[in-house]
Design a protein around this motif. Structure first.
Motif, short mmCIF file in Angstrom:
data_model
loop_
_atom_site.label_atom_id
_atom_site.label_comp_id
_atom_site.label_asym_id
_atom_site.label_seq_id
_atom_site.Cartn_x
_atom_site.Cartn_y
_atom_site.Cartn_z
N LEU A 99 0.83 -1.21 0.00
CA LEU A 99 0.00 0.00 0.00
C LEU A 99 0.86 1.25 0.00
O LEU A 99 0.59 2.21 -0.74
CB LEU A 99 -0.92 0.00 1.22
CG LEU A 99 -2.03 -1.06 1.24
CD1 LEU A 99 -2.83 -0.97 2.54
CD2 LEU A 99 -2.96 -0.91 0.05
N PHE A 108 1.04 3.77 -3.18
CA PHE A 108 0.61 5.17 -3.04
C PHE A 108 1.73 6.12 -3.45
O PHE A 108 1.49 7.10 -4.17
CB PHE A 108 0.19 5.44 -1.60
CG PHE A 108 -0.19 6.88 -1.34
CD1 PHE A 108 -1.39 7.38 -1.81
CD2 PHE A 108 0.67 7.71 -0.64
CE1 PHE A 108 -1.74 8.71 -1.60
CE2 PHE A 108 0.32 9.03 -0.42
CZ PHE A 108 -0.88 9.54 -0.89
N PHE A 129 -4.57 3.66 -7.13
CA PHE A 129 -4.40 4.95 -6.47
C PHE A 129 -4.32 6.08 -7.50
O PHE A 129 -4.83 7.18 -7.27
CB PHE A 129 -3.14 4.94 -5.60
CG PHE A 129 -3.33 4.30 -4.26
CD1 PHE A 129 -4.32 4.75 -3.39
CD2 PHE A 129 -2.53 3.25 -3.86
CE1 PHE A 129 -4.51 4.16 -2.14
CE2 PHE A 129 -2.70 2.65 -2.61
CZ PHE A 129 -3.70 3.11 -1.75
N LYS A 189 -10.11 7.90 0.46
CA LYS A 189 -10.57 6.88 1.40
C LYS A 189 -11.39 5.78 0.72
O LYS A 189 -11.18 4.59 1.01
CB LYS A 189 -11.37 7.52 2.54
CG LYS A 189 -10.50 8.13 3.61
CD LYS A 189 -11.30 8.64 4.79
CE LYS A 189 -10.38 9.16 5.89
NZ LYS A 189 -11.13 9.68 7.05
N THR A 198 -8.94 3.67 -1.06
CA THR A 198 -8.10 2.97 -0.10
C THR A 198 -8.80 1.76 0.48
O THR A 198 -8.20 0.69 0.65
CB THR A 198 -7.69 3.93 1.04
OG1 THR A 198 -7.03 5.08 0.49
CG2 THR A 198 -6.75 3.24 2.01
#
Length: 306
Positions: A92, A96, A184, A219, A222
């Motif tokens: 992650l 990102f 992302f 969010k 995510t």
């Protein structure tokens, strides 16, 4: 004449109502045949003793009782959760950071680097297994050769439990971080650039824009990425299977340290055991575990989001 027109109009309206269903029918047919039926058939077979050839023998819940008392099943779950802890945060974070860099105004050759970033995801498992088995071979691998030149003792990557886990985690992150970055990037692209411009006028620096604008507005993305990565960790099979198959056909790696649920399922169903009923019970139990973990994480993340 009037009745004929009404009949023609009725036929036209009937065709208008039926045709959309006719167009989507092939999709539903494929979905039922290749998604719904295998799930239902797995549940049915899990209640039987079956080797894939003879007639199934109904044995009730015996396969499930055996799963719950099988040390290899718990070992596979433990390995999966351990790999999850090693993979998810790094994947992650790197995904990102790559997404931010590849969306930066200062980045040159964006399309080229985006393509290079996504190429590992397209790598076939066979090529991946051969390449990394050669690179990390304890005796003749390029990685240990470079470490030796630097004065560092070589690591027994494929023969010891802890290095084997790090190797599988490393390869998995390398292969899927590009996919995470793409997710992302899609989310960042949908953020209105006027918000960033307004924050720059107010004196916001790079770190402030990331923490106060990008992350909060990402969010929903995510949550999706976290859930898909968690589910992907439960499905890890090709990476360790190919690496350790090339290294010596060792099921589960050294001391079963990288034995995953899917690998256990594969070994039970398609090895010399040929216990398809028991393998189906393992698959159903894994499905239940994945569902519980996904539901819990989703509730946790949604709660934080709210």
């Amino acid at each position: 004449m009037k009745d004929k027109k009404q009949k023609s109009f009725s036929n036209y309206m009937l065709r208008q109502r039926i045709m959309p269903y006719m167009f989507i029918f092939p999709y539903f047919l494929i979905f039922v045949c290749f998604s719904i039926f295998p799930i239902l058939f797995s549940g049915y077979i899990s209640l039987h003793d079956w080797n894939g050839y003879n007639n199934p023998t109904f044995i009730g819940l015996s396969n499930y009782f055996e799963v719950f008392s099988d040390a290899r099943f718990y070992k596979a779950l433990f390995n999966t959760f351990l790999l999850m802890i090693m993979i998810v945060p790094i994947q992650l974070l790197l995904g990102f950071l790559l997404a931010v860099i590849l969306n930066s105004k200062l980045m040159v050759l964006k399309k080229t680097f985006r393509l290079l970033n996504f190429l590992p995801y397209l790598t076939t498992p066979i090529a991946l297994g051969i390449i990394f088995a050669i690179l990390f071979d304890p005796a003749f691998g390029s990685v240990n050769y470079v470490l030796g030149k630097l004065g560092i003792e070589g690591v027994n990557w494929t023969k010891a439990a802890i290095p084997a886990r790090f190797l599988v985690a490393m390869v998995t992150v390398w292969r899927y971080v590009g996919y995470t970055a793409v997710m992302f990037m899609a989310g960042i692209t949908n953020i209105n650039t006027d918000i960033y411009e307004a924050s720059e006028i107010d004196g916001a620096n790079f770190w402030t824009k990331i923490t106060k604008i990008t992350l909060p507005m990402l969010k929903p993305v995510t949550v999706f990425v976290v859930l898909s990565t968690l589910i992907g960790c439960f499905q890890i099979f090709e990476e360790p299977f190919m690496i350790f198959s090339v290294s010596g056909k060792l099921v589960g790696g050294p001391n079963s340290s990288v034995l995953t649920g899917i690998w256990l399922f594969y070994d039970t169903a398609f090895s010399n055991q040929m216990r398809n009923g028991y393998a189906a019970a393992i698959a159903v139990c894994l499905f239940a575990v994945i569902g519980l973990v996904s539901f819990g994480v989703n509730k946790l993340l949604k709660g934080k989001e709210d």
